[in-house]
Design an enzyme around this catalytic site. Structure first.
Site, mmCIF file in Angstrom:
data_model
loop_
_atom_site.group_PDB
_atom_site.id
_atom_site.type_symbol
_atom_site.label_atom_id
_atom_site.label_comp_id
_atom_site.label_asym_id
_atom_site.label_seq_id
_atom_site.Cartn_x
_atom_site.Cartn_y
_atom_site.Cartn_z
ATOM 1 C CG ASP A 1 14.840 -0.464 -8.059
ATOM 2 O OD1 ASP A 1 14.191 0.247 -7.269
ATOM 3 O OD2 ASP A 1 14.892 -1.710 -7.965
ATOM 4 C CB SER B 1 -0.617 8.639 1.041
ATOM 5 O OG SER B 1 -1.882 8.027 1.242
ATOM 6 C CE1 TYR C 1 1.885 3.376 -0.918
ATOM 7 C CE2 TYR C 1 -0.044 4.118 0.308
ATOM 8 C CZ TYR C 1 0.831 4.264 -0.742
ATOM 9 O OH TYR C 1 0.665 5.300 -1.633
ATOM 10 C CE LYS D 1 3.085 6.770 0.041
ATOM 11 N NZ LYS D 1 3.842 7.526 -0.985
#
Length: 250
Positions: A64, A146, A163, A167
């Protein structure tokens, strides 16, 4: 890819999607590949799906990346058992449907930052320290970024929450790492690969059904881009590569 034959690549988030596709592509091209993921059974399934000669060069390892201790132990294992990582593909990433302004939402934002930002930082640190210790001067670190790391479009029915900001952090981190690698006097390269929409498990099923149909890349398309970036000549570094599916409107 000749110079990478039998050298070691570590791919995070290897249990599905882009990570699994990168593992398959790199091992097919002759690299020794270590796939990291939380879902160990998925890594076993990936190994079983490979041709026998390739399966011998694939190693699944439970890790992880949001847990710094696990990252340190994992890269120590790679050093001890395989000689160390020469290529690192930072792919692991998560998204949540929790809004930033939602009450009592501490867990989800923290998990996103721990995985998407700190996990990349820790994995890159351990891989680079290993390369420096082994006097590897031609390593390559790839960050699966992204288009959201450069602009955040409005997509009805989709909540990007932290998110997108995570990025954006990777875009800045790519440049910081380029400078750090250069200041260390190494020729290790750093590349950010920023895909548009990709058809992977990171998009929740209910979201796939609720949003307007839009074109998507395949995981294999992104894996092809990673391979393209790491096989450039020694004097060429692809700093940022953006990939969009034909017809993408954002």
């Amino acid at each position: 890819m000749e110079r990478w034959l039998n050298r070691v690549a570590v791919v995070t988030g290897a249990s599905s999607g882009i990570g699994a596709a990168c593992c398959k592509d790199l091992v097919a091209k002759g690299m020794v590949v270590v796939g990291l993921a939380r879902r160990e059974e998925r890594l076993q399934e990936l190994k079983a799906s490979l041709p026998a000669d390739q399966a011998k060069r694939f190693h699944g390892h439970k890790c992880d990346v949001s847990d710094e201790k696990q990252v340190i132990e994992t890269f120590a294992w790679v050093d001890k058992n395989l000689g160390g990582a020469d290529v690192l593909v930072n792919n692991a990433g998560i998204i949540s449907e929790t809004f930033i302004t939602s009450p009592n939402n501490s867990a989800d934002p923290r998990a996103i930052l721990d995985t998407n930002v700190l996990g990349v930082s820790w994995c890159t640190r351990e891989a680079f320290i290993s390369q420096q210790r082994r006097k590897v001067n031609d390593g390559h670190v790839v960050i699966i970024n992204s288009i959201l790391g450069h602009a955040v479009p409005f997509v009805e029915g989709f909540n990007f929450n932290l998110y997108g900001p995570s990025k954006y952090a990777l875009t800045a981190m790519t440049e910081i790492l380029r400078q750090e690698f250069q200041n260390k006097g190494t020729q290790t390269k750093i590349t950010s690969v920023s895909p548009g929409a990709v058809d992977t498990e990171i998009i929740p099923e209910n979201v796939k059904k609720s949003v307007t149909v839009f074109p998507k890349l395949r995981s294999e398309d992104v894996a092809d881009a990673v391979t393209y970036c790491i096989q450039t000549p020694p004097n060429v570094q692809i700093h940022e590569l953006t990939i969009k599916p034909i017809g993408e409107k954002f």
